[in-house]
Design a protein around this motif. Structure first.
Motif, PDB file in Angstrom:
ATOM      1  N   PRO A  80       0.839  -1.209   0.000  1.00 56.47           N
ATOM      2  CA  PRO A  80       0.000   0.000   0.000  1.00 56.47           C
ATOM      3  C   PRO A  80       0.868   1.251   0.000  1.00 56.47           C
ATOM      4  O   PRO A  80       1.990   1.251   0.505  1.00 56.47           O
ATOM      5  CB  PRO A  80      -0.801  -0.121   1.307  1.00 56.47           C
ATOM      6  CG  PRO A  80      -0.721  -1.562   1.681  1.00 56.47           C
ATOM      7  CD  PRO A  80       0.602  -2.048   1.182  1.00 56.47           C
ATOM      8  N   LEU A  81       0.348   2.323  -0.580  1.00 58.98           N
ATOM      9  CA  LEU A  81       1.087   3.576  -0.644  1.00 58.98           C
ATOM     10  C   LEU A  81       0.156   4.728  -0.318  1.00 58.98           C
ATOM     11  O   LEU A  81      -0.941   4.830  -0.872  1.00 58.98           O
ATOM     12  CB  LEU A  81       1.684   3.785  -2.050  1.00 58.98           C
ATOM     13  CG  LEU A  81       2.407   5.111  -2.290  1.00 58.98           C
ATOM     14  CD1 LEU A  81       3.657   5.195  -1.421  1.00 58.98           C
ATOM     15  CD2 LEU A  81       2.777   5.260  -3.762  1.00 58.98           C
ATOM     16  N   THR A  82       0.576   5.593   0.605  1.00 58.85           N
ATOM     17  CA  THR A  82      -0.201   6.777   0.964  1.00 58.85           C
ATOM     18  C   THR A  82       0.483   8.015   0.440  1.00 58.85           C
ATOM     19  O   THR A  82       1.655   8.273   0.731  1.00 58.85           O
ATOM     20  CB  THR A  82      -0.371   6.889   2.493  1.00 58.85           C
ATOM     21  OG1 THR A  82      -1.059   5.723   2.985  1.00 58.85           O
ATOM     22  CG2 THR A  82      -1.182   8.127   2.846  1.00 58.85           C
ATOM     23  N   GLU A 105      -3.624  12.771   0.859  1.00 61.58           N
ATOM     24  CA  GLU A 105      -4.949  12.283   1.266  1.00 61.58           C
ATOM     25  C   GLU A 105      -5.366  11.027   0.509  1.00 61.58           C
ATOM     26  O   GLU A 105      -6.465  10.512   0.710  1.00 61.58           O
ATOM     27  CB  GLU A 105      -5.997  13.373   1.017  1.00 61.58           C
ATOM     28  CG  GLU A 105      -6.094  13.822  -0.432  1.00 61.58           C
ATOM     29  CD  GLU A 105      -7.039  14.994  -0.614  1.00 61.58           C
ATOM     30  OE1 GLU A 105      -8.218  14.752  -0.901  1.00 61.58           O
ATOM     31  OE2 GLU A 105      -6.560  16.140  -0.456  1.00 61.58           O
ATOM     32  N   TYR A 106      -4.484  10.539  -0.350  1.00 63.30           N
ATOM     33  CA  TYR A 106      -4.832   9.370  -1.175  1.00 63.30           C
ATOM     34  C   TYR A 106      -4.120   8.117  -0.667  1.00 63.30           C
ATOM     35  O   TYR A 106      -2.951   8.152  -0.304  1.00 63.30           O
ATOM     36  CB  TYR A 106      -4.445   9.603  -2.634  1.00 63.30           C
ATOM     37  CG  TYR A 106      -5.119  10.795  -3.260  1.00 63.30           C
ATOM     38  CD1 TYR A 106      -6.417  10.709  -3.737  1.00 63.30           C
ATOM     39  CD2 TYR A 106      -4.452  12.017  -3.349  1.00 63.30           C
ATOM     40  CE1 TYR A 106      -7.047  11.801  -4.309  1.00 63.30           C
ATOM     41  CE2 TYR A 106      -5.064  13.117  -3.923  1.00 63.30           C
ATOM     42  CZ  TYR A 106      -6.371  13.008  -4.400  1.00 63.30           C
ATOM     43  OH  TYR A 106      -6.983  14.101  -4.964  1.00 63.30           O
ATOM     44  N   THR A 107      -4.853   7.005  -0.657  1.00 62.41           N
ATOM     45  CA  THR A 107      -4.281   5.701  -0.324  1.00 62.41           C
ATOM     46  C   THR A 107      -4.435   4.794  -1.532  1.00 62.41           C
ATOM     47  O   THR A 107      -5.545   4.604  -2.043  1.00 62.41           O
ATOM     48  CB  THR A 107      -4.990   5.070   0.880  1.00 62.41           C
ATOM     49  OG1 THR A 107      -4.833   5.917   2.027  1.00 62.41           O
ATOM     50  CG2 THR A 107      -4.407   3.692   1.187  1.00 62.41           C
ATOM     51  N   ILE A 108      -3.314   4.262  -2.001  1.00 62.97           N
ATOM     52  CA  ILE A 108      -3.316   3.425  -3.192  1.00 62.97           C
ATOM     53  C   ILE A 108      -3.091   1.971  -2.766  1.00 62.97           C
ATOM     54  O   ILE A 108      -2.160   1.670  -2.025  1.00 62.97           O
ATOM     55  CB  ILE A 108      -2.227   3.872  -4.172  1.00 62.97           C
ATOM     56  CG1 ILE A 108      -2.380   5.364  -4.473  1.00 62.97           C
ATOM     57  CG2 ILE A 108      -2.299   3.060  -5.461  1.00 62.97           C
ATOM     58  CD1 ILE A 108      -1.278   5.936  -5.340  1.00 62.97           C
ATOM     59  N   GLU A 109      -3.969   1.101  -3.229  1.00 65.20           N
ATOM     60  CA  GLU A 109      -3.932  -0.297  -2.825  1.00 65.20           C
ATOM     61  C   GLU A 109      -2.833  -1.069  -3.563  1.00 65.20           C
ATOM     62  O   GLU A 109      -2.420  -0.678  -4.658  1.00 65.20           O
ATOM     63  CB  GLU A 109      -5.287  -0.951  -3.103  1.00 65.20           C
ATOM     64  CG  GLU A 109      -6.449  -0.326  -2.342  1.00 65.20           C
ATOM     65  CD  GLU A 109      -6.281  -0.459  -0.836  1.00 65.20           C
ATOM     66  OE1 GLU A 109      -5.735  -1.492  -0.396  1.00 65.20           O
ATOM     67  OE2 GLU A 109      -6.687   0.465  -0.113  1.00 65.20           O
ATOM     68  N   THR A 167      -1.980  -2.048  -7.682  1.00 64.08           N
ATOM     69  CA  THR A 167      -2.436  -0.955  -8.535  1.00 64.08           C
ATOM     70  C   THR A 167      -1.324  -0.575  -9.514  1.00 64.08           C
ATOM     71  O   THR A 167      -0.173  -0.425  -9.133  1.00 64.08           O
ATOM     72  CB  THR A 167      -2.805   0.281  -7.689  1.00 64.08           C
ATOM     73  OG1 THR A 167      -3.868  -0.049  -6.811  1.00 64.08           O
ATOM     74  CG2 THR A 167      -3.242   1.439  -8.588  1.00 64.08           C
TER      75      THR A 167
END
Length: 223
Positions: free
Chosen positions: A109-111, A114-118, A121
């Motif tokens: 996961p990457l933050t 304000e966005y969190t990417i699973e 992806t």
């Protein structure tokens, strides 16, 4: 050439490759096929990028005589002329990167703010788009090597905004080869010739990489 170098390493002859890429691969137990593939990728990847980068750099200098004169003066006074030369090539890579971007798939996961990417992806690092965006670069379509020169007009540009060769373990294997060759070609040409351009704006074609499209209408007048 590669096979002969590998054989010298195997025989342990003086002048072998113990401190080079092939020598390191051999010492780690890589087989001859792997070593040959790695060396071939390095040479041909570097040669292809060198041709494109040199053409774009000379094109920009031909159409920006003031910057070409600054580079000539620096090369004349300092045979290396590395500061402004590096800035010229880096600015060229910002405007004409080897590829429009890099594609990666996240393993964790990457933050980002304000966005969190699973995980899993797929994302694109669009270097060409970001490095020509007014939000990140002043006058982005202007060829201005000075923006990369310290103690001059160096701009506050994020170090990861333009990554023409990528970054980390998946970085382009031909990067150092390309940079060395482009520095050598550009410095030699500018030192010996005043370079001009007599054609329309250069065309660009994008496949796996970005490269000039159409004839290269340079003029070279001995200095």
């Amino acid at each position: 050439m590669i096979k002969e170098a590998i054989e010298r390493e195997k025989r342990g002859e003086k002048g072998g490759l113990s401190t080079t890429l092939l020598g390191n691969l051999f010492s780690k137990g890589c087989d001859e096929r792997t070593m040959t593939v790695m060396a071939t990728d390095l040479i041909f990847g570097g040669v292809e990028q060198t041709a494109h980068a040199a053409a774009f750099t000379l094109y920009l200098l031909a159409n920006n005589q003031h910057q070409q004169n600054i580079l000539f003066q620096e090369l004349s006074n300092d045979k290396d002329g590395q500061n402004y030369l590096r800035a010229v090539v880096k600015e060229t890579m910002r405007l004409y990167p080897p590829a429009i971007g890099n594609i990666r798939k996240l393993g964790v996961p990457l933050t980002l703010g304000e966005y969190t990417i699973e995980p899993n992806t797929t994302y694109v690092l669009a270097h060409q788009t970001m490095s020509q965006n007014r939000q990140y670069v002043d006058n982005p379509h202007l060829f201005k090597p000075e923006r990369w020169v310290r103690n001059n007009e160096k701009e506050d540009i994020h170090s990861f905004l333009t990554l023409p060769f990528g970054w980390g373990p998946r970085m382009c294997v031909g990067r150092r080869f390309t940079e060395m060759e482009v520095f050598s070609i550009v410095s030699t040409m500018v030192s010996r010739f005043k370079i001009g351009w007599s054609g329309p704006p250069i065309g660009i074609k994008s496949e796996i990489v970005i490269f000039p499209e159409g004839p290269l209408r340079f003029s070279f007048n001995p200095r």
